[in-house]
Scaffold this active site. Structure first.
Site, PDB file in Angstrom:
ATOM      1  N   ARG A  55       0.496  -5.053   5.960  1.00  0.00           N
ATOM      2  CA  ARG A  55      -0.348  -5.890   6.824  1.00  0.00           C
ATOM      3  C   ARG A  55      -0.394  -7.370   6.444  1.00  0.00           C
ATOM      4  NH1 ARG A  55      -2.131  -0.933   6.373  1.00  0.00           N
ATOM      5  NH2 ARG A  55      -2.685   0.171   8.278  1.00  0.00           N
TER       6      ARG A  55
ATOM      7  N   HIS B 108       3.680  -4.035   9.640  1.00  0.00           N
ATOM      8  CA  HIS B 108       5.085  -3.615   9.632  1.00  0.00           C
ATOM      9  C   HIS B 108       5.978  -4.391  10.604  1.00  0.00           C
ATOM     10  CE1 HIS B 108       4.032  -0.589   6.825  1.00  0.00           C
ATOM     11  NE2 HIS B 108       3.700   0.388   7.649  1.00  0.00           N
TER      12      HIS B 108
ATOM     13  N   HIS C  70      10.605   3.299   5.074  1.00  0.00           N
ATOM     14  CA  HIS C  70       9.400   4.077   5.360  1.00  0.00           C
ATOM     15  C   HIS C  70       9.684   5.580   5.481  1.00  0.00           C
ATOM     16  CE1 HIS C  70       5.288   4.706   6.675  1.00  0.00           C
ATOM     17  NE2 HIS C  70       5.051   3.419   6.779  1.00  0.00           N
TER      18      HIS C  70
ATOM     19  N   ASP D 282      -3.455   4.975   0.544  1.00  0.00           N
ATOM     20  CA  ASP D 282      -2.717   4.071   1.428  1.00  0.00           C
ATOM     21  C   ASP D 282      -2.854   2.685   0.788  1.00  0.00           C
ATOM     22  OD1 ASP D 282      -1.423   2.814   3.475  1.00  0.00           O
ATOM     23  OD2 ASP D 282      -2.713   3.556   5.083  1.00  0.00           O
TER      24      ASP D 282
ATOM     25  N   GLU E 187       6.789   3.183  -0.546  1.00  0.00           N
ATOM     26  CA  GLU E 187       7.395   1.999   0.065  1.00  0.00           C
ATOM     27  C   GLU E 187       7.439   0.876  -0.971  1.00  0.00           C
ATOM     28  OE1 GLU E 187       5.128   1.423   3.912  1.00  0.00           O
ATOM     29  OE2 GLU E 187       4.257   3.264   3.145  1.00  0.00           O
TER      30      GLU E 187
HETATM   31  C1  GLA Z   1       1.851   2.267   6.073  1.00  0.00           C
HETATM   32  C2  GLA Z   1       0.484   1.746   6.239  1.00  0.00           C
HETATM   33  C3  GLA Z   1      -0.351   2.821   6.761  1.00  0.00           C
HETATM   34  C4  GLA Z   1       0.213   3.366   8.039  1.00  0.00           C
HETATM   35  C5  GLA Z   1       1.543   3.892   7.827  1.00  0.00           C
HETATM   36  C6  GLA Z   1       2.150   4.385   9.113  1.00  0.00           C
HETATM   37  O1  GLA Z   1       1.972   3.062   4.984  1.00  0.00           O
HETATM   38  O2  GLA Z   1      -0.072   1.208   5.080  1.00  0.00           O
HETATM   39  O3  GLA Z   1      -1.632   2.361   6.929  1.00  0.00           O
HETATM   40  O4  GLA Z   1       0.307   2.354   8.977  1.00  0.00           O
HETATM   41  O5  GLA Z   1       2.335   2.878   7.266  1.00  0.00           O
HETATM   42  O6  GLA Z   1       1.279   5.116   9.883  1.00  0.00           O
END
Ligand code: GLA
Length: 397
Positions: A126, A151, A225, A297, A362
């Site tokens: 983000r 993304h 991803h 996350d 990632e």
């Molecule tokens: C990343 C983001 C998550 C989500 C995934 C896809 O990992 O950090 O919040 O958006 O991609 O759903």
């Protein structure tokens, strides 16, 4: 010694075959040369197969390439989004199974995909409010995650059809994907020429090499991803995978998953994966950060950043014996535990993808770096080359 000899032999056949094509332009000679090349590939132990995968609404053809090595590992990649659609890896009984989430058809990928297996760009994760400034000029990016940019925007690198070029070198089967992202695409400055190379070798390593150049000062943060489920069974959750992350700190986020700017010590938190522990061990712990992420996350601040390529993380699935090790040149890794999967997307081989049936590692710079002056820079200048490398290594134990 034998391996070297075999390899040299394979290379000389490939060279001869290429020469053969150059000398004789006719069809028959080409066919012969191609089959000789196929022979050579077999000897080197790696092969690449190409086939049609589908046609995009604008009429463009999407190709699928399968990179295979001599150890039974097969990686399928499509030109759309540079998506890894399947990774077949043997378990400890030598049974090869697919260990990445994805779809069977192109139509499913274009309809709706939570970035399954895709290349992410121009920016992984983000950017707050979809804004950042460079040299006093503010840039407005696509806002595709509430008020934020995620993304790469509405049509990020996961949704473009990449140009592909395959090659065999030593014991490596490579696929180089290229894409020119035009100035101001999704709001980013500069024409960005991007190349992402996937290379599979006989050591069961899948290398991902990212390269980019720009003609204007810009920001770049590319990643991959793939959602892994080492059990090979997509109806199972990934909570029983033993995870290790080589990081003493992680990056706390706010309610919208934007970094607060702090780096937090993982000691005595559910974010401590310095010693291997099950993903499920603390995921339901009462913890403000886990609540904000609906699970993991978050980005981790990898150790030994000055070293360049080094161990970042590993995941081990005891029942199948499959081990995934991740090495990277990047400062961070985002662990995402499939918290948004909700049983609505169709799984390969039947069924649907339920919550936490895949995890992503990632490798990347930290989220929102363009707005966080204390994070390592993601700025790319016209006289520089962006390079980043990650290795996914598969084995059993
Ligand atoms: C990343 C983001 C998550 C989500 C995934 C896809 O990992 O950090 O919040 O958006 O991609 O759903």
């Amino acid at each position: 010694m034998k391996a070297i000899k075999t390899f040299l032999y394979a290379i000389s056949i490939v060279s001869l075959a290429a020469l053969h094509i150059q000398c004789k332009g006719n069809d028959k000679a080409e066919k012969e040369a191609v089959s000789t090349m196929e022979e050579a590939q077999k000897i080197a132990g790696v092969t690449i197969e190409k086939s049609a995968f589908g046609i995009l609404p604008d009429g463009e053809q999407v190709e699928k390439y399968i990179l295979k090595n001599s150890k039974g590992v097969e990686v399928s990649i499509i030109t759309y989004g540079g998506i890894i659609t399947s990774v077949k890896v043997p378990n400890k009984e030598n049974l090869s199974e697919d260990i990445v989430l994805g779809y069977e058809s192109l139509a499913q990928y274009t309809k709706s995909s939570p970035y399954f297996g895709a290349i992410i760009g121009r920016y992984g994760n983000r950017i707050a409010k979809g804004k950042f400034s460079l040299d006093g000029k503010e840039y407005d990016l696509a806002k595709n995650d509430g008020q934020n940019h995620l993304h790469g925007g509405s049509k990020g690198f996961d949704k473009v059809n990449w140009k592909a070029k395959e090659s065999l070198f030593e014991d490596k089967a490579s696929l180089k994907l290229s894409y020119l992202s035009k100035d101001l695409e999704e709001g980013y400055p500069g024409n960005l020429q991007t190349d992402v190379t996937y290379a599979l070798n006989n050591n069961n390593e899948l290398e991902v090499i990212y390269e980019a150049t720009t003609d204007k000062k810009t920001v770049v943060n590319l990643t991959q991803h793939s959602y892994f489920n080492l059990s090979g069974d997509f109806s199972k959750k990934i909570l029983d995978h033993e995870l290790m992350i080589n990081a003493d700190a992680f990056i706390p986020v706010d309610n919208n998953l934007i970094p607060t700017g702090e780096l937090e010590d993982v000691t005595d938190t559910p974010f401590d994966f310095r010693t291997a522990k099950l993903i499920g061990k603390d995921i339901e712990a009462s913890n403000d950060q886990l609540k904000k992420g609906r699970g993991y996350d978050h980005s981790w601040v990898l150790n030994e950043q000055e070293k360049g390529m080094r161990f970042a993380a590993s995941a081990y699935h005891q029942e199948s014996g499959r081990l995934l090790e991740v090495f990277t040149t990047e400062p961070g890794v985002q662990l995402y535990t499939g918290n948004f999967l909700d049983g609505t997307l169709p799984a390969k081989g039947g069924g649907t993808y339920a919550k936490r049936t895949g995890f992503c590692l990632e490798t990347q710079h930290y989220p929102d770096s363009p707005n966080q002056s204390n994070f390592p820079t993601v700025i790319l200048n016209p006289d520089e080359k962006y390079t980043s490398k990650t290795i996914f290594k598969f084995s059993t134990k």
